[in-house]
Design a protein around this motif. Structure first.
Motif, PDB file in Angstrom:
ATOM      1  N   GLU A  50       1.029  -1.199  -0.147  1.00 47.60           N
ATOM      2  CA  GLU A  50      -0.063   0.127   0.137  1.00 47.60           C
ATOM      3  C   GLU A  50       0.660   1.222   0.066  1.00 47.60           C
ATOM      4  OE1 GLU A  50      -3.258   0.617  -0.367  1.00 47.60           O
ATOM      5  OE2 GLU A  50      -3.258  -1.504  -0.888  1.00 47.60           O
ATOM      6  N   ARG A  51       1.771   1.213   0.761  1.00 49.32           N
ATOM      7  CA  ARG A  51       2.917   2.440   0.864  1.00 49.32           C
ATOM      8  C   ARG A  51       3.321   2.643  -0.884  1.00 49.32           C
ATOM      9  NH1 ARG A  51       5.852   1.419   6.494  1.00 49.32           N
ATOM     10  NH2 ARG A  51       4.239   2.543   7.797  1.00 49.32           N
ATOM     11  N   SER A  52       3.945   1.618  -1.387  1.00 52.22           N
ATOM     12  CA  SER A  52       4.495   1.685  -2.935  1.00 52.22           C
ATOM     13  C   SER A  52       3.434   2.218  -3.743  1.00 52.22           C
ATOM     14  CB  SER A  52       4.898   0.608  -3.285  1.00 52.22           C
ATOM     15  OG  SER A  52       4.084  -0.414  -3.381  1.00 52.22           O
ATOM     16  N   ARG A  53       2.029   1.815  -3.635  1.00 49.12           N
ATOM     17  CA  ARG A  53       0.913   2.224  -4.295  1.00 49.12           C
ATOM     18  C   ARG A  53       0.765   3.730  -4.142  1.00 49.12           C
ATOM     19  NH1 ARG A  53      -4.183   1.814  -2.715  1.00 49.12           N
ATOM     20  NH2 ARG A  53      -5.663   2.393  -4.627  1.00 49.12           N
ATOM     21  N   MET A  54       0.784   4.146  -2.623  1.00 48.36           N
ATOM     22  CA  MET A  54       0.464   5.489  -2.507  1.00 48.36           C
ATOM     23  C   MET A  54       1.667   6.346  -3.069  1.00 48.36           C
ATOM     24  SD  MET A  54      -1.108   5.230   1.379  1.00 48.36           S
ATOM     25  CE  MET A  54      -0.658   6.972   1.566  1.00 48.36           C
ATOM     26  N   LYS A  55       2.768   5.957  -3.020  1.00 49.39           N
ATOM     27  CA  LYS A  55       3.984   6.655  -3.679  1.00 49.39           C
ATOM     28  C   LYS A  55       3.969   6.838  -4.971  1.00 49.39           C
ATOM     29  CE  LYS A  55       9.100   6.742  -3.886  1.00 49.39           C
ATOM     30  NZ  LYS A  55       9.035   7.695  -5.064  1.00 49.39           N
ATOM     31  N   GLU A  56       3.395   5.801  -5.642  1.00 50.87           N
ATOM     32  CA  GLU A  56       3.241   5.843  -7.256  1.00 50.87           C
ATOM     33  C   GLU A  56       2.092   6.925  -7.489  1.00 50.87           C
ATOM     34  OE1 GLU A  56       2.392   2.025  -8.619  1.00 50.87           O
ATOM     35  OE2 GLU A  56       4.136   1.098  -8.018  1.00 50.87           O
ATOM     36  N   ILE A  57       0.925   6.800  -6.566  1.00 50.66           N
ATOM     37  CA  ILE A  57      -0.007   7.928  -7.074  1.00 50.66           C
ATOM     38  C   ILE A  57       0.415   9.359  -6.582  1.00 50.66           C
ATOM     39  CG2 ILE A  57      -2.391   8.724  -6.176  1.00 50.66           C
ATOM     40  CD1 ILE A  57      -2.878   5.689  -5.374  1.00 50.66           C
ATOM     41  N   MET A  58       1.130   9.369  -5.652  1.00 51.05           N
ATOM     42  CA  MET A  58       1.720  10.774  -5.321  1.00 51.05           C
ATOM     43  C   MET A  58       2.858  11.288  -6.396  1.00 51.05           C
ATOM     44  SD  MET A  58       0.246  12.007  -2.501  1.00 51.05           S
ATOM     45  CE  MET A  58       1.257  13.237  -2.295  1.00 51.05           C
ATOM     46  N   ASP A  59       3.434  10.522  -6.836  1.00 49.96           N
ATOM     47  CA  ASP A  59       4.469  10.945  -7.991  1.00 49.96           C
ATOM     48  C   ASP A  59       3.531  11.184  -9.192  1.00 49.96           C
ATOM     49  OD1 ASP A  59       6.483  10.002  -6.354  1.00 49.96           O
ATOM     50  OD2 ASP A  59       6.713   8.112  -7.373  1.00 49.96           O
ATOM     51  N   VAL A  60       2.409  10.629  -9.550  1.00 46.82           N
ATOM     52  CA  VAL A  60       1.564  11.149 -10.519  1.00 46.82           C
ATOM     53  C   VAL A  60       0.923  12.322 -10.273  1.00 46.82           C
ATOM     54  CG1 VAL A  60      -0.404  10.551 -11.752  1.00 46.82           C
ATOM     55  CG2 VAL A  60       0.982   8.774 -11.525  1.00 46.82           C
ATOM     56  N   ILE A  61       0.725  12.499  -8.919  1.00 44.31           N
ATOM     57  CA  ILE A  61      -0.110  13.617  -8.591  1.00 44.31           C
ATOM     58  C   ILE A  61       0.995  15.145  -8.863  1.00 44.31           C
ATOM     59  CG2 ILE A  61      -0.857  15.135  -6.671  1.00 44.31           C
ATOM     60  CD1 ILE A  61      -2.440  12.620  -5.800  1.00 44.31           C
ATOM     61  N   VAL A  62       2.059  14.667  -8.154  1.00 47.64           N
ATOM     62  CA  VAL A  62       3.367  15.822  -8.407  1.00 47.64           C
ATOM     63  C   VAL A  62       3.657  16.114  -9.834  1.00 47.64           C
ATOM     64  CG1 VAL A  62       5.852  16.127  -7.907  1.00 47.64           C
ATOM     65  CG2 VAL A  62       4.086  15.104  -6.214  1.00 47.64           C
ATOM     66  N   THR A  63       3.480  15.023 -10.594  1.00 47.15           N
ATOM     67  CA  THR A  63       3.856  15.373 -12.070  1.00 47.15           C
ATOM     68  C   THR A  63       2.835  16.101 -12.768  1.00 47.15           C
ATOM     69  OG1 THR A  63       5.060  13.375 -12.204  1.00 47.15           O
ATOM     70  CG2 THR A  63       4.454  14.244 -14.377  1.00 47.15           C
ATOM     71  N   PHE A  64       1.534  15.758 -12.762  1.00 46.43           N
ATOM     72  CA  PHE A  64       0.541  16.263 -13.165  1.00 46.43           C
ATOM     73  C   PHE A  64      -0.207  17.550 -12.320  1.00 46.43           C
ATOM     74  CE2 PHE A  64       0.842  12.121 -15.272  1.00 46.43           C
ATOM     75  CZ  PHE A  64       1.305  12.567 -16.471  1.00 46.43           C
ATOM     76  N   GLY A  65       0.088  17.612 -11.169  1.00 50.25           N
ATOM     77  CA  GLY A  65      -0.662  18.528 -10.324  1.00 50.25           C
ATOM     78  C   GLY A  65      -0.508  20.313 -10.991  1.00 50.25           C
ATOM     79  N   PRO A  66       0.726  20.341 -11.325  1.00 47.50           N
ATOM     80  CA  PRO A  66       0.872  21.752 -12.075  1.00 47.50           C
ATOM     81  C   PRO A  66       0.024  22.002 -13.230  1.00 47.50           C
ATOM     82  CG  PRO A  66       2.979  20.991 -11.186  1.00 47.50           C
ATOM     83  CD  PRO A  66       1.957  19.771 -11.236  1.00 47.50           C
ATOM     84  N   LEU A  67      -0.195  21.019 -14.031  1.00 47.71           N
ATOM     85  CA  LEU A  67      -1.084  21.106 -15.138  1.00 47.71           C
ATOM     86  C   LEU A  67      -2.378  21.721 -14.617  1.00 47.71           C
ATOM     87  CD1 LEU A  67       0.165  18.163 -17.316  1.00 47.71           C
ATOM     88  CD2 LEU A  67       0.596  20.384 -17.612  1.00 47.71           C
ATOM     89  N   TYR A  68      -3.113  20.994 -13.566  1.00 48.26           N
ATOM     90  CA  TYR A  68      -4.315  21.358 -13.190  1.00 48.26           C
ATOM     91  C   TYR A  68      -4.484  22.863 -12.751  1.00 48.26           C
ATOM     92  CZ  TYR A  68      -5.794  16.627 -13.612  1.00 48.26           C
ATOM     93  OH  TYR A  68      -5.908  15.415 -14.141  1.00 48.26           O
ATOM     94  N   LEU A  69      -3.415  23.311 -12.529  1.00 49.24           N
ATOM     95  CA  LEU A  69      -3.383  24.829 -11.927  1.00 49.24           C
ATOM     96  C   LEU A  69      -3.415  25.514 -13.024  1.00 49.24           C
ATOM     97  CD1 LEU A  69      -0.761  24.612  -8.881  1.00 49.24           C
ATOM     98  CD2 LEU A  69      -3.193  24.770  -8.499  1.00 49.24           C
ATOM     99  N   MET A  70      -2.966  25.364 -14.062  1.00 48.80           N
ATOM    100  CA  MET A  70      -2.793  26.075 -15.187  1.00 48.80           C
ATOM    101  C   MET A  70      -4.148  26.419 -15.785  1.00 48.80           C
ATOM    102  SD  MET A  70       0.703  25.249 -17.135  1.00 48.80           S
ATOM    103  CE  MET A  70       2.093  25.140 -16.309  1.00 48.80           C
ATOM    104  N   MET A  71      -5.139  25.323 -15.780  1.00 48.61           N
ATOM    105  CA  MET A  71      -6.290  25.515 -16.290  1.00 48.61           C
ATOM    106  C   MET A  71      -7.269  26.460 -15.759  1.00 48.61           C
ATOM    107  SD  MET A  71      -7.489  21.379 -16.378  1.00 48.61           S
ATOM    108  CE  MET A  71      -6.899  20.421 -17.662  1.00 48.61           C
TER     109      MET A  71
END
Length: 71
Positions: A50-71
């Motif tokens: 579960e920790r590794s799954r959460m880390k993967e999800i957080m990596d995706v959020i960090v990667t694509f998070g700024p894109l949502y702020l630009m919208m």
């Protein structure tokens, strides 16, 4: 506290009774201990997954998070 060892028939009988009880219940207690240790290993592995799954999800959020702020 240290228990003094008495060398008489009554003490010997008490010690034999204690040994019999210990011998009777020890295998059951060891089996339960082993079951709990196996269950603990399973749960720890699940937590790690579960920790590794959460880390993967957080990596995706960090990667694509700024894109949502630009919208």
């Amino acid at each position: 506290m240290e228990e003094r060892i008495r060398f008489n028939k009554v003490s010997l009988r008490e010690q034999k009774q204690k040994k019999a009880i210990y011998s009777r219940f020890l295998p059951v207690l060891e089996a339960k201990k082993q079951q709990l240790q196996m269950q603990l290993t399973i749960v720890r592995n699940e937590i790690d997954a579960e920790r590794s799954r959460m880390k993967e999800i957080m990596d995706v959020i960090v990667t694509f998070g700024p894109l949502y702020l630009m919208m």
